[in-house]
Design an enzyme around this catalytic site. Structure first.
Site, short mmCIF file in Angstrom:
data_model
loop_
_atom_site.label_atom_id
_atom_site.label_comp_id
_atom_site.label_asym_id
_atom_site.label_seq_id
_atom_site.Cartn_x
_atom_site.Cartn_y
_atom_site.Cartn_z
N PRO A 109 -52.05 66.44 -8.28
CA PRO A 109 -53.08 65.87 -7.41
C PRO A 109 -52.93 66.39 -5.98
CG PRO A 109 -51.56 64.16 -8.22
CD PRO A 109 -51.19 65.43 -8.91
N GLY B 208 -48.88 63.81 -1.73
CA GLY B 208 -47.43 63.70 -1.56
C GLY B 208 -46.62 64.35 -2.66
N GLY C 100 -46.61 67.74 -3.27
CA GLY C 100 -46.30 69.15 -2.98
C GLY C 100 -47.29 70.14 -3.56
N SER C 101 -48.54 69.73 -3.73
CA SER C 101 -49.49 70.62 -4.40
C SER C 101 -49.63 71.97 -3.67
CB SER C 101 -50.82 69.90 -4.60
OG SER C 101 -51.84 70.45 -3.83
N ALA D 114 -47.47 73.60 -1.70
CA ALA D 114 -46.27 74.45 -1.86
C ALA D 114 -46.18 74.98 -3.29
CB ALA D 114 -45.01 73.66 -1.50
N ALA D 115 -46.61 74.16 -4.26
CA ALA D 115 -46.53 74.61 -5.66
C ALA D 115 -47.55 75.71 -5.93
CB ALA D 115 -46.76 73.42 -6.60
N ASP E 152 -40.42 70.57 0.93
CA ASP E 152 -41.32 70.73 -0.22
C ASP E 152 -41.15 72.11 -0.85
OD1 ASP E 152 -42.21 68.31 0.66
OD2 ASP E 152 -44.33 68.81 0.65
C1 MEV Z 1 -43.68 65.73 2.95
O1 MEV Z 1 -43.54 65.94 1.55
C2 MEV Z 1 -42.38 65.30 3.54
C3 MEV Z 1 -42.41 65.04 5.05
O2 MEV Z 1 -41.09 64.63 5.40
C4 MEV Z 1 -42.81 66.26 5.83
C5 MEV Z 1 -41.75 67.34 5.81
O3 MEV Z 1 -40.56 67.05 5.62
O4 MEV Z 1 -42.13 68.48 6.04
C6 MEV Z 1 -43.36 63.90 5.38
#
Ligand code: MEV
Length: 313
Positions: A95, A99, A101-102, A104-105, A146
Site C-alpha cells: 500500500p 508506512g 516503505g512502498s 523504497a521497495a 527504509d
Molecule cells: C519512515 O519509515 C521512518 C521515519 O523515521 C523517517 C525516517 O527514518 O526516514 C518516520
C-alpha cells in the site's frame, strides 16, 4: 526477460527518532512486494511503466524529476552506462503512503532489474546508496532506515550513518500489521516533527532519548528470545509517538482495541498520522485481536513473522 522484487518493511521501534541519529529496529515483510520485469525493446530507449498505483507513466532517465527516472539516471551514471533499449514494467503489492516503505521497495526492485538486465555486478551497499538518494527526493531528510531494511532484506538495528547491524532473532515471532487505510506522506510528518523539535529542542530530545533507549532494550529482548517483553515497550513507544504528534485518532483507536482484546503490545509503525500499526498478539488471542482491529476501523490486516533472514521466504 529479467525479473526482480523487493519487500515491504515495518518499523518495530524508533521511527522519527531515527532521523536524529537514535537507534531503531526494523524488519522486512517479505510476503508483500514490489515487482519489476524488464523486456528488451529494440529502439525504444529506457522506458519504465508503473501500472498499478492508479497512475501509469513512462519515464526515461532524462526525466529525473520523478523518482523512478531519477533512480535510473543515477544508476546509469554511477555505473557509466548509456540508457539501454529496455521496457521495465513495475507493479507493487505494497500500500502506498502507509508506512510500509512502498517508495523504497519500488526503487529497489527497479534498481535490481536494471542492473540484472545490464549484467552489471554490484554490491548491496552500492544499491542502498542509490536508493537512499531517491528516498531523499521522496522524503526530504530521511534517516535511510527504509532503504536499508528493504535493500538488505534483513531485520536490522539501525543507527543513521552507521554500518548496518543485522539482528539476531533468537526466536521468530509473529506480528499483525493493521492498515488504517488513511494515506499519509512521510515527508509531511517528518517536517511536523522537525518543527516540534525546533520549537522545543530539549523536550523533544528527551522523547527521542527515551525512544532510542526502547530500541536498544528491544534489541536485547529480540536477541535473547524474550519477545513477550516487547509488548510494554511497544505501548510506551506509541505513547511517545503520540507526544510527537505523529499518531491519529484511528491509529490510537486500533492500538487501544488491540490491547483491549489481549494483545501484548501495539504501536503505530512508520511515519504515522495514518498508515499502519503493528500488534504483538499471541496464538490464544490473535483472532479476537483481529476482530477488534477491524471493528476499530482497520481496513486490512497482514500477518507477518519476524525471523532470521536465512529463513525469509
Ligand atoms: C519512515 O519509515 C521512518 C521515519 O523515521 C523517517 C525516517 O527514518 O526516514 C518516520
Amino acid at each position: 526477460m529479467f525479473q526482480s522484487s523487493a519487500p515491504a518493511k515495518v518499523i518495530l521501534f524508533g521511527e522519527h527518532a531515527a532521523v536524529y541519529g537514535y537507534p531503531a529496529v526494523a524488519a522486512p515483510v517479505s510476503s508483500v512486494r514490489a515487482l519489476a520485469e524488464a523486456h528488451s525493446t529494440p529502439g525504444t530507449g529506457l522506458q519504465i511503466e508503473l501500472t498499478d498505483l492508479q497512475m501509469m507513466f513512462r519515464a526515461g532517465p532524462h526525466e529525473a524529476d520523478n523518482p523512478l527516472g531519477k533512480l535510473a539516471a543515477l544508476l546509469l551514471q554511477h555505473f557509466g552506462q548509456k540508457p539501454p533499449d529496455l521496457t521495465i514494467r513495475m507493479r507493487s503489492e505494497i500500500p502506498i503512503a502507509s508506512g510500509m516503505g512502498s517508495g523504497a521497495a519500488i526503487s529497489t526492485a527497479l534498481g535490481k532489474v536494471l542492473l540484472a538486465a545490464l549484467d552489471i555486478p554490484y554490491t548491496l551497499e552500492e544499491l542502498n546508496e542509490l536508493v537512499f538518494e531517491v528516498e531523499k527526493f521522496y522524503h526530504g531528510t530521511p534517516s535511510g532506515i527504509d532503504n536499508t531494511v528493504i535493500v538488505y532484506e534483513q531485520p536490522i538495528f539501525f543507527v543513521k550513518d552507521h554500518p548496518i547491524e543485522k539482528l539476531n532473532i533468537a526466536r521468530p515471532f509473529r506480528l499483525l500489521i493493521g492498515d488504517t487505510g488513511d494515506k499519509s506522506l512521510t515527508k509531511d510528518v517528518v517536517d511536523h516533527v522537525r518543527k516540534q523539535y525546533e520549537s522545543d529542542p530539549s523536550g523533544i530530545k528527551m522523547i527521542f532519548e527515551e525512544i532510542g533507549g526502547i530500541s536498544a532494550q528491544a534489541r536485547q529482548h529480540i536477541e535473547s528470545g524474550s519477545t513477550d517483553s516487547l509488548g510494554p515497550l511497544m505501548i510506551r513507544n506509541h505513547e511517545l509517538l503520540q507526544k510527537l504528534g505523529t499518531s491519529s485518532k484511528k491509529l490510537d483507536r486500533c492500538v487501544e482495541a488491540a490491547v483491549g482484546a489481549g494483545a501484548l503490545g501495539a504501536k503505530l509503525s512508520g511515519a504515522g498520522r495514518g498508515g499502519n500499526m503493528i500488534v504483538l498478539a499471541n496464538e490464544a488471542n490473535e483472532d479476537d485481536v483481529k476482530t477488534a482491529l477491524l471493528r476499530a476501523g482497520a481496513v486490512k490486516i497482514i500477518d507477518t513473522e519476524i525471523k532470521p533472514s536465512a529463513l525469509l521466504d
